[in-house]
Design an enzyme around this catalytic site. Structure first.
Site, PDB file in Angstrom:
ATOM      1  N   HIS A  25       0.839  -1.204   0.000  1.00 22.44           N
ATOM      2  CA  HIS A  25       0.000   0.000   0.000  1.00 22.44           C
ATOM      3  C   HIS A  25       0.876   1.256   0.000  1.00 22.44           C
ATOM      4  O   HIS A  25       0.576   2.239  -0.697  1.00 22.44           O
ATOM      5  CB  HIS A  25      -0.922   0.018   1.230  1.00 22.44           C
ATOM      6  CG  HIS A  25      -1.946  -1.083   1.254  1.00 22.44           C
ATOM      7  ND1 HIS A  25      -2.125  -1.907   2.330  1.00 22.44           N
ATOM      8  CD2 HIS A  25      -2.853  -1.493   0.328  1.00 22.44           C
ATOM      9  CE1 HIS A  25      -3.113  -2.771   2.085  1.00 22.44           C
ATOM     10  NE2 HIS A  25      -3.555  -2.538   0.865  1.00 22.44           N
ATOM     11  N   LYS A  44     -15.756  -8.373   5.053  1.00 23.00           N
ATOM     12  CA  LYS A  44     -14.491  -8.887   5.583  1.00 23.00           C
ATOM     13  C   LYS A  44     -14.493  -8.832   7.102  1.00 23.00           C
ATOM     14  O   LYS A  44     -14.966  -7.857   7.690  1.00 23.00           O
ATOM     15  CB  LYS A  44     -13.333  -8.027   5.072  1.00 23.00           C
ATOM     16  CG  LYS A  44     -13.033  -8.270   3.620  1.00 23.00           C
ATOM     17  CD  LYS A  44     -11.761  -7.573   3.209  1.00 23.00           C
ATOM     18  CE  LYS A  44     -11.424  -7.844   1.768  1.00 23.00           C
ATOM     19  NZ  LYS A  44     -10.243  -7.108   1.322  1.00 23.00           N
ATOM     20  N   ARG A  75      -1.106  -5.562  -8.187  1.00 25.11           N
ATOM     21  CA  ARG A  75       0.076  -6.334  -7.791  1.00 25.11           C
ATOM     22  C   ARG A  75       0.414  -7.366  -8.836  1.00 25.11           C
ATOM     23  O   ARG A  75       1.552  -7.559  -9.200  1.00 25.11           O
ATOM     24  CB  ARG A  75      -0.172  -7.024  -6.442  1.00 25.11           C
ATOM     25  CG  ARG A  75      -0.271  -6.050  -5.286  1.00 25.11           C
ATOM     26  CD  ARG A  75      -0.926  -6.696  -4.105  1.00 25.11           C
ATOM     27  NE  ARG A  75      -2.302  -7.075  -4.425  1.00 25.11           N
ATOM     28  CZ  ARG A  75      -3.064  -7.839  -3.675  1.00 25.11           C
ATOM     29  NH1 ARG A  75      -2.598  -8.326  -2.558  1.00 25.11           N
ATOM     30  NH2 ARG A  75      -4.301  -8.108  -4.034  1.00 25.11           N
ATOM     31  N   SER A  98      -3.122  -8.060   2.913  1.00 26.61           N
ATOM     32  CA  SER A  98      -3.448  -7.857   4.329  1.00 26.61           C
ATOM     33  C   SER A  98      -3.785  -9.175   5.002  1.00 26.61           C
ATOM     34  O   SER A  98      -3.460  -9.388   6.176  1.00 26.61           O
ATOM     35  CB  SER A  98      -4.605  -6.871   4.465  1.00 26.61           C
ATOM     36  OG  SER A  98      -4.218  -5.632   3.939  1.00 26.61           O
TER      37      SER A  98
END
Ligand code: COA
Length: 165
Positions: free
Chosen positions: A22, A46, A95, A133
């Site tokens: 990030h 989440k 990514r 994460s």
């Protein structure tokens, strides 16, 4: 430059927690926009590790040396928030190729809702292309070394969280 001509971009995400990947995106985005808002979203799908308030506090400490960056908690429809803030762009990170499909769909949905707001996709460094994460949350849960994945400010806060202090 007149204040209203400054270009604001939002970088939205759940950032639970904020990683080096990030930070890569933030560092690229500050070179492209006058102001960057890291928009810390509540994602009800989440299961969270940190509260949104905790995430904001940790990110603020992490980006304290970047004066054009603000950190704002948020819940709701992103484009409505972007309009209210007068943002001209939404920044997202890529990514790997596998991120592309999701990002593409989200960008098109946001464009339908707010055609005047561009989505800008920026690349994470190769070094952090496999960081996420949930990997950090998992390593933390099993007592592994998270310092490979998150900046020291985040690592300290997570260790504190783990030890319940
Ligand atoms: N480096 C490291 N990890 C990254 C990364 C990067 N550069 N970019 C993304 N990731 C990871 C995150 O860590 C996260 O990992 P996890 O799933 O293991 O936790 C994952 O990729 C997804 O990232 P995130 O950016 O947090 O996306 P999200 O899907 O949680 O959040 C929102 C997306 C909040 C921006 C989106 O749901 C939203 O806009 N919500 C508001 C409601 C709305 O407007 N919906 C319509 C949108 S079309």
């Amino acid at each position: 430059m007149a204040p209203d001509s400054r270009r604001l971009a939002l970088y939205p995400g759940s950032f639970d927690p904020f990683t080096y990947g990030h930070l890569d995106i933030v560092k690229s985005a500050v070179n492209l926009f006058d102001q960057l808002e890291i928009t810390v979203a509540i994602n009800s799908e989440k299961q969270g590790l940190l509260s949104v308030g905790e995430r904001c506090e940790i990110i603020r400490e992490t980006v304290a040396d970047l004066p054009s960056v603000v950190v704002v908690p948020f819940e709701g429809l992103l484009v409505n928030h972007a309009r209210r803030r007068g943002a001209s762009a939404l920044v997202r990170g890529l990514r790997q190729v596998s991120d592309f499909d999701y990002e593409f769909r989200m960008a098109f949905a946001n464009r339908k809702l707010a055609p005047e707001i561009e989505t800008v996709l920026l690349l994470t460094s190769e070094e952090h292309a496999f960081t996420s994460s949930s990997i950090v949350r998992d390593v933390l849960r099993w007592g592994g070394d998270i310092s490979h994945f998150v900046p020291p400010t985040v690592a300290r806060a997570l260790e504190k969280h783990r030890s319940g202090k």
